[in-house]
Design a protein around this motif. Structure first.
Motif, PDB file in Angstrom:
ATOM      1  N   PRO A  20       0.879  -1.176  -0.133  1.00  0.00           N
ATOM      2  CA  PRO A  20       0.047   0.213  -0.083  1.00  0.00           C
ATOM      3  C   PRO A  20       0.854   1.367   0.116  1.00  0.00           C
ATOM      4  CG  PRO A  20       0.047  -0.891   2.091  1.00  0.00           C
ATOM      5  CD  PRO A  20       0.824  -1.994   1.356  1.00  0.00           C
ATOM      6  N   MET A  21       0.133   2.266  -0.454  1.00  0.00           N
ATOM      7  CA  MET A  21       0.786   3.604  -0.168  1.00  0.00           C
ATOM      8  C   MET A  21       0.141   4.151   1.274  1.00  0.00           C
ATOM      9  SD  MET A  21       0.441   6.866  -2.742  1.00  0.00           S
ATOM     10  CE  MET A  21       1.453   6.350  -4.064  1.00  0.00           C
ATOM     11  N   LEU A  22       1.094   4.481   2.176  1.00  0.00           N
ATOM     12  CA  LEU A  22       0.609   5.281   3.300  1.00  0.00           C
ATOM     13  C   LEU A  22       0.315   6.690   3.294  1.00  0.00           C
ATOM     14  CD1 LEU A  22       0.091   4.340   6.357  1.00  0.00           C
ATOM     15  CD2 LEU A  22       2.403   4.713   6.819  1.00  0.00           C
ATOM     16  N   VAL A  23      -0.767   7.316   3.560  1.00  0.00           N
ATOM     17  CA  VAL A  23      -0.865   8.633   3.122  1.00  0.00           C
ATOM     18  C   VAL A  23      -1.419   9.436   4.474  1.00  0.00           C
ATOM     19  CG1 VAL A  23      -2.203  10.443   2.019  1.00  0.00           C
ATOM     20  CG2 VAL A  23      -1.441   8.240   0.761  1.00  0.00           C
ATOM     21  N   PHE A  24      -0.472  10.348   5.074  1.00  0.00           N
ATOM     22  CA  PHE A  24      -0.798  11.082   5.995  1.00  0.00           C
ATOM     23  C   PHE A  24      -1.468  12.504   5.848  1.00  0.00           C
ATOM     24  CE2 PHE A  24       2.514   8.304   7.792  1.00  0.00           C
ATOM     25  CZ  PHE A  24       2.258   8.227   9.199  1.00  0.00           C
ATOM     26  N   MET A  25      -2.900  12.373   6.273  1.00  0.00           N
ATOM     27  CA  MET A  25      -3.648  13.403   5.474  1.00  0.00           C
ATOM     28  C   MET A  25      -4.350  14.210   6.564  1.00  0.00           C
ATOM     29  SD  MET A  25      -6.623  11.232   3.464  1.00  0.00           S
ATOM     30  CE  MET A  25      -7.659  12.632   3.158  1.00  0.00           C
ATOM     31  N   HIS A  26      -5.082  15.370   6.162  1.00  0.00           N
ATOM     32  CA  HIS A  26      -6.313  15.762   6.888  1.00  0.00           C
ATOM     33  C   HIS A  26      -7.516  15.750   6.201  1.00  0.00           C
ATOM     34  CE1 HIS A  26      -4.904  19.573   5.181  1.00  0.00           C
ATOM     35  NE2 HIS A  26      -3.830  19.467   5.788  1.00  0.00           N
ATOM     36  N   ASP A  27      -8.565  16.368   6.568  1.00  0.00           N
ATOM     37  CA  ASP A  27      -9.874  16.291   5.983  1.00  0.00           C
ATOM     38  C   ASP A  27     -10.117  17.748   5.191  1.00  0.00           C
ATOM     39  OD1 ASP A  27     -10.717  13.684   6.215  1.00  0.00           O
ATOM     40  OD2 ASP A  27     -11.372  13.942   8.315  1.00  0.00           O
ATOM     41  N   ASP A  28      -9.404  18.693   5.339  1.00  0.00           N
ATOM     42  CA  ASP A  28      -9.219  19.986   4.609  1.00  0.00           C
ATOM     43  C   ASP A  28      -9.168  19.480   3.281  1.00  0.00           C
ATOM     44  OD1 ASP A  28      -9.770  20.871   7.276  1.00  0.00           O
ATOM     45  OD2 ASP A  28      -7.786  21.621   7.640  1.00  0.00           O
ATOM     46  N   GLU A  29      -9.732  20.615   2.387  1.00  0.00           N
ATOM     47  CA  GLU A  29      -9.431  20.815   0.728  1.00  0.00           C
ATOM     48  C   GLU A  29      -8.453  21.526   1.055  1.00  0.00           C
ATOM     49  OE1 GLU A  29     -11.018  19.133  -1.038  1.00  0.00           O
ATOM     50  OE2 GLU A  29     -12.892  18.555  -0.357  1.00  0.00           O
TER      51      GLU A  29
END
Length: 619
Positions: free
Chosen positions: A47-56
């Motif tokens: 997999p690709m591990l993606v650190f993100m938030h829900d903001d546009e």
């Protein structure tokens, strides 16, 4: 610091010390072709591990990635660790154990990632984010990966906005530049991890520009490593892909003189070795009136009186004050007292900082207290200083940064990050102030306690470089490298150092005759040493640094230990366990047991060993 090996095709004179006038470089950007798109054949196995938030627009970026690479595991910030489902987790970004749990669960579920994308630094107009969150996240993530001794490689891309100045229109945020510290150092301490920075400027939501950026980022982030120009520092502006480079410049011997006769100059960290050299230079050349501040207790009376007399004999006047650069009240009082005695300030040299001691640690060992020690003077202190200088008519603000901001270095995660903040701060300050701000990434200086005949920047060379920089209309940032900078970047950042032949663990005899017995760990380490140092017989109590170990040897040696013994050690342990016997004892000790050096071994003073390394590496 620079490694022992030279990249293939590099000429030997690239490692020779140059004349002072040829030491200077400025950061620049060049257009580059994007990597070729991944053909995307078959289902991704990892997999690709993606650190993100829900903001546009981060969600739109991640959605674009998912179209190209459907096997994505998302990580979002939360108050505690939680496995939402097989493809989503939350964690507390300030809790190192949450990263350990994340990597452990991924490994247990056979979801060990190949690529890791970090979007937490894309914030747009959101100014409420936690400062340093991306920095600590990358440190904790790397440490968690290292604990598992994965044989797989990992490729980390950290995406930010408004970090780099390309067009001059970016809303620069110097705090974001701090993450470049671990981006440079992680691959040096963990050879199976590569890191790069990708900075963007956010277009209008829903605009054609945003759609174009999503396409460009998706191509960049899904491309196979090694395809195209996989530079460590990249920026996208519009449809253009830029990569950072450093161009040589010459200051010349003449130019505008910024120093005033009997000018008033504040030097934070003025009691340190470099601060004192600059103080003497200012006293000798312009009979300066100097305000020297320092956080630690003042130099003992007799020694300080001697130094004070030396400065006064050169024609200067001195006021020495104890003041923590990060303490606004103390610094305000110091400036007030100095101006009451000498008159208004004409210039400032910010030389405060910690260049040695327990806060210089590898990623495996460093903690928040160590990092805060580095950030206090160079980050918090700089913000305090800037606020106190508002409204003052100064000729310059001169920041003493380090070449570690360009090259990184073993144990320099926080130190490099703190200096990168200074560099970015100077860029922003030059936009907002009439006062010229300049941050200088200095190569290593010689000192009284660590003399290096023929190596490092001598006091005479240092003040001459200071004079040339100060009298020349340079940009906000200047890099000072006594030898060819491109060769050093190839070695330290692009990792194009000379690889040694593969080790073979087949040997009839590798130890000297004085060795009575040895175990398998000692034999394995000795066989690795033989390839690295070209020594046929080795004693278990021979010192690595006496054998000729360089910084890049340590990096590659760690890689071999991980490959052959499935173990690695922190950078600091090379100095505490500098022989085969002591290192083997450390590696063979149970994790919970106290690890001690054998009585016949001697730990090495870190500064002593570091300068031994520097002497060899610069030849």
């Amino acid at each position: 610091m620079e490694g022992k090996g030279i990249s293939p095709g590099a000429s030997a004179d690239k490692n020779e010390k140059k004349a002072v006038g040829r030491w200077f470089y400025i950061p620049s950007w060049k257009l580059s072709l994007a990597p070729l798109p991944d053909p995307g054949t078959g289902t991704p196995q990892r997999p690709m591990l993606v650190f993100m938030h829900d903001d546009e627009p981060v969600t739109r970026f991640v959605n674009g990635l998912a179209h190209k690479h459907p096997y994505i595991v998302k990580v979002k910030t939360g108050n505690a660790f939680n496995r939402v489902n097989e493809f989503e987790y939350t964690l507390d970004p300030d809790e190192p154990r949450d990263y350990d749990r994340l990597i452990a669960l991924l490994a247990a579920n056979k979801q060990t990632p190949f690529k890791i994308i970090h979007f937490w630094g894309v914030t747009g107009e959101n100014r409420d984010r936690k400062k340093l969150m991306e920095f600590y996240s990358l440190v904790y993530l790397t440490r968690a990966l290292g604990k598992h001794h994965f044989s797989e490689s990992f490729h980390i891309s950290v995406v930010t906005d408004n970090m780099q100045e390309i067009t001059g229109e970016e809303a620069l945020d110097p705090w974001k530049a701090v993450v470049l510290g671990p981006i440079k150092v992680v691959p040096q301490e963990y050879l199976n991890i590569s890191c790069r920075s990708i900075d963007i400027r956010l277009p209008e939501p829903g605009s054609p520009g945003e759609e174009k950026l999503i396409t460009l980022l998706t191509t960049e982030l899904t491309a196979e490593p090694g395809e195209g120009d996989m530079a460590p520092v990249i920026a996208y502006r519009g449809s253009h892909r830029w990569v950072q480079c450093f161009e040589p410049v010459q200051a010349g011997t003449s130019g505008r003189q910024r120093l005033r006769e009997r000018g008033v100059y504040l030097i934070t960290g003025g009691l340190g070795h470099i601060g004192m050299m600059l103080a003497k230079y200012l006293a000798r050349t312009v009979k300066a009136r100097l305000i020297l501040t320092g956080r630690s207790s003042l130099v003992p009376g007799e020694e300080w009186e001697r130094k004070k007399q030396e400065i006064e004999a050169l024609g200067g006047e001195v006021l020495v004050l104890r003041a923590d650069a990060a303490d606004r009240e103390q610094m305000q009082q110091a400036i007030n007292r100095g101006e009451e005695q000498f008159g208004p300030l004409n210039g400032v040299i910010h030389a405060a900082g910690v260049i040695a001691g327990p806060s210089i640690k590898g990623i495996r060992e460093i903690d928040k207290i160590d990092c805060q020690e580095q950030f206090r003077a160079k980050v918090e202190g700089l913000e305090v200083l800037n606020s106190l200088l508002q409204g003052k008519d100064l000729d310059f603000c001169f920041l003493m940064s380090s070449l570690a901001a360009v090259l990184g270095g073993l144990g320099f995660t926080a130190y490099s990050a703190a200096n990168l903040f200074m560099d970015a701060f100077a860029q922003k300050a030059n936009r907002e102030n009439r006062i010229p701000w300049i941050s200088v990434n200095w190569d290593a200086w010689q000192s009284e306690t660590t003399p290096l005949p023929g190596e490092g920047i001598t006091p005479e060379e240092g003040v001459e470089a200071f004079r040339q920089i100060l009298s020349h209309p340079f940009a906000a940032r200047v890099v000072v490298s006594t030898r060819d900078l491109s060769a050093r970047i190839d070695q330290w950042i692009k990792r194009k150092y000379l690889h040694r032949p593969e080790d073979t663990l087949e040997s009839s005899e590798v130890f000297d005759k004085s060795t009575v017995s040895f175990n398998q760990t000692e034999r394995s380490i000795a066989l690795i040493c033989r390839n690295f140092f070209g020594i046929e017989t080795i004693g278990v109590h021979d010192n690595f640094f006496d054998m000729g170990a360089s910084s890049l040897d340590i990096i590659q040696f760690n890689s071999k230990l991980r490959e052959i013994l499935k173990k690695d050690i922190a950078v600091e342990q090379w100095f505490e366990y500098p022989t085969i016997a002591s290192l083997a004892g450390y590696l063979d000790s149970p994790p919970a047991a106290p690890r001690t050096v054998r009585p016949t071994d001697r730990s090495v003073n870190r500064a002593e060993a570091t300068f031994r390394i520097m002497r060899r590496e610069k030849k």
